[in-house]
Design a protein around this motif. Structure first.
Motif, PDB file in Angstrom:
ATOM      1  N   THR A   1       9.514   7.243  -3.108  1.00  0.00           N
ATOM      2  CA  THR A   1      10.436   7.422  -4.228  1.00  0.00           C
ATOM      3  C   THR A   1      10.705   6.127  -4.984  1.00  0.00           C
ATOM      4  N   GLY A   2       9.944   5.068  -4.681  1.00  0.00           N
ATOM      5  CA  GLY A   2      10.164   3.791  -5.344  1.00  0.00           C
ATOM      6  C   GLY A   2      11.023   2.859  -4.518  1.00  0.00           C
ATOM      7  N   ARG A   3      11.260   1.673  -5.043  1.00  0.00           N
ATOM      8  CA  ARG A   3      11.948   0.644  -4.264  1.00  0.00           C
ATOM      9  C   ARG A   3      13.461   0.666  -4.406  1.00  0.00           C
ATOM     10  N   LEU A   4      13.988   1.487  -5.311  1.00  0.00           N
ATOM     11  CA  LEU A   4      15.425   1.516  -5.546  1.00  0.00           C
ATOM     12  C   LEU A   4      16.034   2.776  -4.923  1.00  0.00           C
TER      13      LEU A   4
ATOM     14  N   VAL B   1       5.524  -0.480  -5.250  1.00  0.00           N
ATOM     15  CA  VAL B   1       4.734  -1.542  -5.873  1.00  0.00           C
ATOM     16  C   VAL B   1       5.256  -2.910  -5.455  1.00  0.00           C
ATOM     17  N   GLU B   2       6.580  -3.036  -5.379  1.00  0.00           N
ATOM     18  CA  GLU B   2       7.195  -4.283  -4.953  1.00  0.00           C
ATOM     19  C   GLU B   2       8.158  -3.999  -3.812  1.00  0.00           C
TER      20      GLU B   2
ATOM     21  N   LEU C   1       3.172  -2.140   0.542  1.00  0.00           N
ATOM     22  CA  LEU C   1       3.156  -2.513  -0.878  1.00  0.00           C
ATOM     23  C   LEU C   1       1.796  -2.134  -1.455  1.00  0.00           C
ATOM     24  N   ASP C   2       1.804  -1.227  -2.420  1.00  0.00           N
ATOM     25  CA  ASP C   2       0.555  -0.732  -2.987  1.00  0.00           C
ATOM     26  C   ASP C   2       0.847  -0.084  -4.329  1.00  0.00           C
ATOM     27  N   ARG C   3      -0.182   0.049  -5.132  1.00  0.00           N
ATOM     28  CA  ARG C   3      -0.065   0.655  -6.449  1.00  0.00           C
ATOM     29  C   ARG C   3      -1.222   1.630  -6.642  1.00  0.00           C
TER      30      ARG C   3
ATOM     31  N   ALA D   1      -2.011   9.944 -11.157  1.00  0.00           N
ATOM     32  CA  ALA D   1      -2.206   8.692 -10.426  1.00  0.00           C
ATOM     33  C   ALA D   1      -1.695   8.760  -8.994  1.00  0.00           C
ATOM     34  N   THR D   2      -0.605   9.495  -8.766  1.00  0.00           N
ATOM     35  CA  THR D   2      -0.029   9.559  -7.420  1.00  0.00           C
ATOM     36  C   THR D   2       0.020  10.978  -6.873  1.00  0.00           C
ATOM     37  N   ALA D   3      -0.666  11.916  -7.512  1.00  0.00           N
ATOM     38  CA  ALA D   3      -0.614  13.314  -7.079  1.00  0.00           C
ATOM     39  C   ALA D   3      -1.455  13.591  -5.844  1.00  0.00           C
ATOM     40  N   ALA D   4      -2.361  12.681  -5.488  1.00  0.00           N
ATOM     41  CA  ALA D   4      -3.246  12.919  -4.349  1.00  0.00           C
ATOM     42  C   ALA D   4      -2.470  13.129  -3.049  1.00  0.00           C
ATOM     43  N   LYS D   5      -1.313  12.483  -2.934  1.00  0.00           N
ATOM     44  CA  LYS D   5      -0.525  12.648  -1.705  1.00  0.00           C
ATOM     45  C   LYS D   5      -0.072  14.089  -1.524  1.00  0.00           C
TER      46      LYS D   5
END
Length: 262
Positions: free
Chosen positions: A139-142, A160-161, A175-177, A206-210
């Motif tokens: 869900t991101g870093r935040l 990503v970060e 950490l990956d993009r 881009a991230t639908a493969a999961k």
């Protein structure tokens, strides 16, 4: 603009924002500025002018629009960037600048999917103890404080970060993009013995493969629903739609369901 070109401000950070800037910037009829919030240290910068950092709320954005004589604002931020979208709507209304949003379509569950909807991260966290013990959190870093109290669960957090604390006690950070492949996501889920996937409905390929990997492995997926755009803001679903709204015909840009899950 004094040279007769229309100044387009793209509120960026998405693949579609970059594609739109790269399509418009070479055209003499437009001057393109892409704005990044600055939350990612090394964003993928597009063609055209770039600014980084906040505007200082809707009043600050309105002042920037006036100072730089912006003709059109395109809100092509992440579908969950609700605050900047609200600020853009207020700033556009205050200045009379044309505004529309570019939002890739959301994902939709298909046969074999085991999805659980959640209104926000807190609701997603509340669902997890009944679903599994090893969580792939994408869900991101935040906002990961929503999961910090789940001490009995193990989390693999990908961003990503580096994510901002507080984090769950049992957390491994990756950490990956993207973009990612189904084969790679399947291998990752198996290697970490993941039994639940948590994601936001950010849409796109881009991230639908999961999602496909989770379906193939029979895993439950908790999907945080995206917030609606501000009331009254027109929405287009792809770059071709944005170009058409700007009065640009570009046969090299095809329309498609970029948010469908493969």
């Amino acid at each position: 603009m004094t040279d007769g070109s229309a100044h387009v401000l793209i509120l960026g950070g998405t693949t579609q924002a970059r594609q739109l800037a790269e399509t418009l910037a070479p055209r003499p009829a437009f001057r393109v500025t892409t704005s990044f919030a600055g939350r990612v240290a090394h964003p993928r910068t597009p063609t055209g002018d770039v600014r980084v950092g906040g505007f200082g709320g809707p009043a600050g954005m309105a002042a920037w629009l006036r100072e730089h004589r912006v003709d059109t604002v395109i809100d092509a931020t992440h579908p969950f960037a609700a605050e900047i979208s609200a600020n853009a709507a207020r700033a556009a209304a205050d200045t009379g600048v044309t505004l529309f949003a570019l939002r890739r379509p959301g994902w939709h569950a298909g046969p074999g999917d085991h999805w659980h909807g959640a209104a926000d991260l807190a609701e997603a966290a509340a669902l997890l103890p009944a679903l599994g013990t090893r969580i792939f959190l994408t869900t991101g870093r935040l906002g990961l404080a929503a999961f910090a109290g789940l001490d009995e669960l193990h989390f693999l957090v990908r961003s990503v970060e580096a994510p901002e604390p507080p984090l769950p006690r049992r957390t491994e950070v990756l950490l990956d993009r993207g973009p990612y492949t189904v084969e790679g996501e399947t291998a990752l889920l198996r290697a970490h013995a993941i039994d639940v996937l948590v994601t936001k409905d950010s849409g796109g390929r881009a991230t639908a493969a999961k999602l496909t990997a989770a379906r193939d492995l029979g895993l439950p997926v908790v999907v945080v629903r995206r917030p609606p755009p501000p009331p009254g803001v027109p929405v287009v679903s792809d770059v071709a739609g944005a170009l058409a709204r700007l009065g640009v015909e570009d046969p090299s840009v095809s329309r498609g369901a970029a948010g469908t899950c493969p």
